[in-house]
Design a protein around this motif. Structure first.
Motif, PDB file in Angstrom:
ATOM      1  N   TYR A 144      32.761  49.886 -23.100  1.00 39.54           N
ATOM      2  CA  TYR A 144      32.144  48.793 -23.879  1.00 39.54           C
ATOM      3  C   TYR A 144      30.926  49.283 -24.529  1.00 39.54           C
ATOM      4  O   TYR A 144      30.398  48.669 -25.330  1.00 39.54           O
ATOM      5  N   ASP A 145      30.520  50.385 -24.060  1.00 42.37           N
ATOM      6  CA  ASP A 145      29.233  50.900 -24.727  1.00 42.37           C
ATOM      7  C   ASP A 145      29.259  52.481 -24.963  1.00 42.37           C
ATOM      8  O   ASP A 145      28.176  53.162 -24.944  1.00 42.37           O
TER       9      ASP A 145
ATOM     10  N   ASN B 161      31.977  42.132 -24.065  1.00 41.54           N
ATOM     11  CA  ASN B 161      30.842  42.230 -23.308  1.00 41.54           C
ATOM     12  C   ASN B 161      30.728  41.091 -22.300  1.00 41.54           C
ATOM     13  O   ASN B 161      30.498  41.476 -21.230  1.00 41.54           O
TER      14      ASN B 161
ATOM     15  N   ASN C  86      33.271  42.475 -19.650  1.00 46.07           N
ATOM     16  CA  ASN C  86      32.626  43.725 -18.772  1.00 46.07           C
ATOM     17  C   ASN C  86      31.714  43.220 -18.120  1.00 46.07           C
ATOM     18  O   ASN C  86      31.169  43.647 -16.771  1.00 46.07           O
ATOM     19  N   HIS C  87      31.048  42.153 -18.324  1.00 48.87           N
ATOM     20  CA  HIS C  87      29.708  41.700 -17.332  1.00 48.87           C
ATOM     21  C   HIS C  87      30.123  40.355 -16.401  1.00 48.87           C
ATOM     22  O   HIS C  87      29.130  39.907 -15.584  1.00 48.87           O
TER      23      HIS C  87
ATOM     24  N   ILE D  98      21.829  42.672 -23.115  1.00 50.64           N
ATOM     25  CA  ILE D  98      22.486  43.814 -23.290  1.00 50.64           C
ATOM     26  C   ILE D  98      22.271  44.494 -24.671  1.00 50.64           C
ATOM     27  O   ILE D  98      22.019  45.572 -24.638  1.00 50.64           O
ATOM     28  N   PHE D  99      22.381  43.596 -25.667  1.00 48.52           N
ATOM     29  CA  PHE D  99      21.958  44.494 -26.974  1.00 48.52           C
ATOM     30  C   PHE D  99      21.643  43.248 -27.852  1.00 48.52           C
ATOM     31  O   PHE D  99      21.900  41.992 -27.628  1.00 48.52           O
TER      32      PHE D  99
ATOM     33  N   SER E 106      23.405  39.520 -20.179  1.00 50.44           N
ATOM     34  CA  SER E 106      24.194  40.153 -18.872  1.00 50.44           C
ATOM     35  C   SER E 106      25.087  39.347 -18.131  1.00 50.44           C
ATOM     36  O   SER E 106      25.695  39.824 -17.305  1.00 50.44           O
TER      37      SER E 106
ATOM     38  N   ARG F 191      32.978  42.917 -13.229  1.00 47.47           N
ATOM     39  CA  ARG F 191      31.780  43.120 -12.038  1.00 47.47           C
ATOM     40  C   ARG F 191      31.909  41.995 -11.150  1.00 47.47           C
ATOM     41  O   ARG F 191      30.888  41.695 -10.345  1.00 47.47           O
TER      42      ARG F 191
ATOM     43  N   SER G 150      19.398  39.643 -18.490  1.00 52.34           N
ATOM     44  CA  SER G 150      18.769  40.364 -19.408  1.00 52.34           C
ATOM     45  C   SER G 150      19.521  40.445 -20.300  1.00 52.34           C
ATOM     46  O   SER G 150      20.681  40.102 -20.671  1.00 52.34           O
TER      47      SER G 150
ATOM     48  N   ALA H  96      23.844  39.660 -26.968  1.00 54.68           N
ATOM     49  CA  ALA H  96      24.860  39.454 -25.718  1.00 54.68           C
ATOM     50  C   ALA H  96      23.916  39.735 -24.691  1.00 54.68           C
ATOM     51  O   ALA H  96      23.092  40.156 -24.245  1.00 54.68           O
TER      52      ALA H  96
END
Length: 1046
Positions: A543-544, A893, A896-897, A807-808, A822, A901, A805, A820
């Motif tokens: 993803y990054d 995103n 992934n988050h 992410i971008f 968290s 997780r 938070s 995006a």
């Protein structure tokens, strides 16, 4: 009537025979299959059973013994086309067998007393879809579907051709123990311990059917509860049966007051006003004879002028259960005309009639397999098969569902199917390596002057049309080298070269529901476009990109060494900290200038109190009351930014000009060097100015100096921008000219991004600024991140989790802010409505069938007009990545988050529980449709042209499959005009802008949507008027009229 009980017709065990649970007769009547507790499926010759009394009979008795289950087999059934044999057991697996015409490879199983097999039956498929024992199986009369039921309360429907799972029905609330099919092929009925029989309506699926095609099939028609309100739950089976004329269902284990009975349920109104009473204990199995009978032999006087009999026919039914008795009834008498008591020593578990309807086979828990042969005339005189067909014809047994409204509807359906077939051929051509242009479907790109897809004389490739006579001049695309490498893998075995085999696996529908299942997918399979719901959720795409440190950091890691500590020559502190990490815990260390050190020895910044006279007289309200504090970037000694956003050259502390000597790269690089050495005056505030240097090929283009340290740097071919620690933003032209006075914001900028002429700045207190440098204006006032951060905080729950938070945060080509989070959410800000809009969230990830992080239909968009052009030119998103695939990026995103997780674990558990809960039967379908609507709205909001068209067509296909007429009408109306106007309102203001939607002509979009919906006959009253007004059918109608005139 005679009873045959051959001593060899058993499932033998060491001490006693195994309990027999099921039996069935093949459609040609030559084979009997039985299942028992020994885990074997045994196939017997019916001819040998009928001749069991003949000592001179020498032909084989047992034809095969198949052992592919690991437990007790509860049910076996032949398919109606005599091609397959299915078995279900308590190992939760359904096995499909086929008869191999080749002789068996082995004489007998080693170490057993089994006779050698005569027929070679092999496993064709193993179907995995149940969570508990499988109790019964049923084939449709045309063998198009197989239905399995079990103790997990599920009804699983499999394709009778590909054996893929088509649908899972979870309407029952307890064990399902019986299944029977309507001979007219319109319904099937399931019996359960929840004291109900549920009738499901279905249409026979085609051979290439998928789970996506059958979303609107297999619908619950009726639930029957009256005859079973106090039925016992002690029966092992509830095997019901449907009469051969299609009029009645015989339901086992029903009650009439306190008495066990067999309820006869009428077709249509589903009432049960007839009960067969006589058994003392619950009845486990009922079986109608497959043939209809006449009470007397037919005479010529009893036939009409068409040869049809004028006397009524009767049906025959056999019932058995826990009282070890067998009763045979027909519709002519109120009492059974055959009763056999104590026929077995234990309960009777299954009944099977022969094809002629005059022999009955039964199995029992005492291990016996008994045959009852009726003499001619005892049951009556069998009616010809045509009598069954004539009785079923009134239920539409030979007709398909749906009626064509007219010739225009038929032409629209043909055009729709032709376009769909063309797309399928294109995808298959890509998968099989076929590079011919006719196999490439029209996806996106320039529309040109191409007409509607009905024009068959043009080949559409990436939006451009070319004549068919030029197709042979088209060059084929180069073959993928990865495929050739895969084919040429060679290994050395015993000194000889061998080609390494490639694993080819087939899916049998392992998923519990239609939701995507997480799985790593090869990149080679991601090129084909698919608008169907996803069955695999790809987690293989990063993803990054690379972590901090690049490829070296990914392979070796970014772990720093421990610093040398005075007085610790033996490195005891390092050993202690390293040992603490072996059990999985993380030691607390401080990143010092010489390496990692314990926190006790780390240097602390000096805490100096600001003198009272030097404090500011006015406080910024944002700084004094704001509860949001975003992390401020550290002051770096060197910051590099390339004009195209690519990876800057590695300086390793040296000057950029020296590192680029001899380089032929024309990339323009902006380098910022903050003061890092000691001050020249001795005062901390008198630091050297920051040096800004723009270079190309190692040659300096321009230089500038700033009094404060630079924190962030961004730029493209249109302008450069830098933010300083004093909360100021400086902007330069590509030649280094100061374009505007420095912008001063309320706090230090922490995120900066640019796209075209747009510049984004997010400060440490969460305020977002967007400026258009070309027009020196802003699309909206400064906005705050508080709404989306507060929403993320409230969604966390009461348990302790990391604070949300960012992410971008980026800009799209139209200056929209994309953020995006968290927690998996993705947002954009609408400057026209002055509100944040959520584009992605974990709810879609766990509830939608269309969720996929590598949506190839969007991620691989290409335009024929930009072949070979750089992916990003002037830091402007190229046309094949309109809006840069922002929606797939935000959904990736979210994956992934939230999914990877484990943050969506309890939400996934909730969705799984709701799928089988009462009142949430349509949850999957509703969430999937809502997810597509969310995608369409997001693409329209962002101005994502190609994404909008792809999502719109996916949405139209789903609406057609679901049969949602209200939404279809609104969708077509919205493409024609305003969806909220009255139908009789015709006067509308027209303009070129109103004729387009997200860069596409509304008429072109409307044509494609009408063609997609045209194959659904229940929607043709809606779509045919649109097709007529769009002239889609003119060419086809003209051709047909010319043929008629000739």
């Amino acid at each position: 009537m005679r009873i045959i009980r051959a001593p060899w017709l058993t499932h033998p065990g060491e001490i006693k025979d195994f309990e027999a649970y099921s039996c069935h007769i093949s459609p040609d009547g030559s084979r009997l299959v039985t299942a028992a507790g020994d885990g074997h499926v045994r196939i017997w010759s019916t001819e040998a059973i009928y001749n069991a009394h003949d000592s001179n009979y020498t032909k084989p008795r047992q034809l095969a013994a198949i052992s592919h289950h690991s437990g007790t087999i509860h049910t076996v059934r032949f398919s109606g086309n005599n091609k397959y044999l299915a078995s279900g057991a308590d190992d939760k697996i359904v096995c499909i067998y086929v008869l191999d015409p080749n002789p068996p490879a082995h004489a007998s199983t080693f170490g057993t007393n089994e006779p050698p097999p005569v027929e070679n039956w092999r496993v064709f498929r193993r179907l995995i879809g149940h969570d508990n024992d499988i109790q019964d199986l049923g084939w449709s009369y045309d063998s198009s579907i197989l239905v399995s039921v079990g103790l997990d309360s599920k009804v699983v429907i499999w394709s009778g051709h590909t054996f893929e799972k088509l649908k899972t029905l979870s309407q029952h609330q307890s064990h399902v123990k019986g299944i029977t099919f309507d001979p007219a092929n319109k319904y099937f009925a399931t019996a359960s311990d929840d004291r109900t029989i549920k009738i499901f309506r279905f249409t026979s699926p085609p051979p290439n059917a998928t789970a996506y095609d059958q979303l609107n099939n297999f619908i619950l028609e009726h639930t029957i509860t009256a005859p079973f309100q106090s039925s016992p739950l002690t029966t092992y089976f509830r095997r019901c049966s449907w009469s051969p004329d299609g009029n009645h269902i015989a339901a086992a284990n029903s009650v009439n007051g306190p008495v066990s009975s067999v309820a006869i349920i009428n077709r249509g109104n589903w009432d049960s006003d007839i009960n067969l009473i006589g058994h003392e204990l619950p009845i486990e199995v009922c079986a109608f004879s497959p043939r209809m009978f006449y009470r007397e032999k037919l005479t010529p006087a009893q036939l009409d002028q068409n040869g049809h009999p004028t006397v009524p026919s009767v049906t025959v039914i056999a019932c058995a259960g826990q009282d070890k008795s067998l009763s045979v009834w027909n519709t002519s008498f109120a009492r059974p005309f055959v009763i056999m008591q104590d026929l077995t020593a234990k309960s009777i578990t299954d009944l099977a009639w022969s094809c002629d309807g005059e022999s009955l086979f039964l199995t029992s828990l005492d291990g016996s397999i008994t045959t009852v042969v009726f003499e001619p005339g005892e049951l009556g005189y069998p009616a010809p098969i045509q009598e069954n067909e004539r009785s079923l014809s009134k239920f539409g047994a030979s007709r398909k569902a749906g009626i064509i409204e007219g010739p225009e509807a038929l032409l629209l359906e043909e055009n729709s199917k032709a376009g769909e077939l063309k797309g399928v051929q294109g995808r298959m051509g890509e998968l099989m390596g076929d590079g011919t242009p006719h196999a490439i479907p029209s996806t996106n790109g320039t529309n040109g002057t191409a007409s509607a897809p009905a024009a068959s004389s043009a080949i559409i490739t990436n939006g451009t049309s070319s004549a068919t006579d030029q197709s042979n001049q088209t060059t084929q695309p180069p073959a993928d080298t990865r495929v050739e490498e895969l084919k040429s893998r060679v290994t050395i075995v015993n000194g000889k070269k061998r080609v390494k085999p490639i694993l080819v696996s087939a899916s049998s529908g392992l998923a519990e529901s239609a939701l995507p299942q997480t799985q790593l997918v090869s990149a080679a399979t991601q090129g084909a476009r698919s608008d169907a719901p996803h069955t695999i959720l790809d987690l293989s795409k990063p993803y990054d990109g690379f972590p901090k440190g690049g490829l070296a950091g990914l392979l070796i890691g970014n772990k720093r060494k421990f610093a040398d500590i005075e007085g610790d020559e033996e490195k005891r502190i390092e050993k202690r900290l390293t040992g603490a990490t072996r059990n999985g815990s993380a030691s607390i260390v401080v990143n010092g200038p010489d390496g990692l050190v314990p926190p006790s020895t780390g240097s602390r910044p000096p805490q100096s109190e600001v003198p009272e006279p030097l404090r500011p007289a006015l406080f910024n309200p944002n700084l004094s009351v704001s509860q949001i504090r975003l992390a401020t970037p550290m002051v770096r000694s060197v910051i590099l930014r390339t004009v195209d956003g690519s990876e800057p050259p590695q300086t390793n502390g040296a000057d950029t000009s020296s590192s680029q000597q001899g380089s032929n790269d024309d990339t323009v690089v902006l380098e910022v060097r903050n003061a890092s050495g000691p001050t020249r005056t001795g005062r901390p505030q008198d630091r050297d100015p920051t040096r800004v240097n723009c270079t190309r090929r190692g040659q300096s283009l321009w230089q500038d100096y700033l009094p404060k340290a630079v924190l962030q740097l961004t730029g493209n071919s249109k302008f450069w921008a830098a933010s300083c620690e004093d909360a100021s933003v400086h902007v330069w032209t590509p030649a280094g000219r100061r374009l505007v006075n420095p912008f001063v914001v309320e706090a230090q900028p922490v995120i900066m991004d640019c796209r075209g002429w747009w510049l984004l700045c997010i400060t440490a207190v969460g305020t977002c600024y967007v400026w258009n440098i070309k027009t020196m204006s802003a699309p909206h006032p400064p906005i705050h991140l508080a709404p989306i951060l507060d929403a993320a905080i409230h969604s966390q729950g009461l348990h302790l989790t990391p604070s949300p938070s960012i992410i971008f945060a980026r800009l799209n080509s139209q200056g929209r802010i994309i953020v995006a989070m968290s927690n998996g959410d993705g947002y954009t800000y609408s400057p026209s409505m002055f509100v944040w809009q959520r584009l992605s969230e974990p709810w879609w990830a766990v509830g939608s069938q269309y969720w996929n992080t590598t949506d190839s239909s969007v991620g691989n968009l290409q335009s024929s007009s930009d072949q070979g052009v750089s992916a990003e030119r002037d830091n402007q998103v190229s046309i094949e990545n309109v809006s840069a695939g922002i929606i797939p990026l935000l959904e990736r995103n979210t994956t992934n988050h939230s999914l990877m997780r484990g943050r969506a674990y309890f939400l996934q558990r909730l969705i799984k529980a709701l799928l089988s809960a009462e009142g949430f039967e349509g949850l999957e379908s509703s969430v999937s449709v809502a997810h597509l609507e969310n995608r369409v709205a997001a693409a329209l909001t962002l101005g994502a042209r190609d994404e909008f068209k792809i999502y719109l067509l996916m949405y139209a296909k789903r609406l057609g499959a679901e049969g949602l007429k209200g939404k279809v009408v609104e969708l077509l109306r919205s493409l024609r005009g305003d969806p909220f106007i009255d139908e009789d309102y015709e006067e509308q203001e027209s303009s070129d802008k109103e004729d387009e939607l997200c860069g596409w002509k509304k008429e072109d979009l409307l044509k494609e949507v009408v063609l997609i919906l045209g194959k659904h006959r229940d929607l043709q009253r809606i779509t045919v008027p649109y097709a007529r007004s769009l002239n889609i059918l003119d060419d086809r109608l003209g051709d047909q009229q010319m043929v008629t005139d000739m």
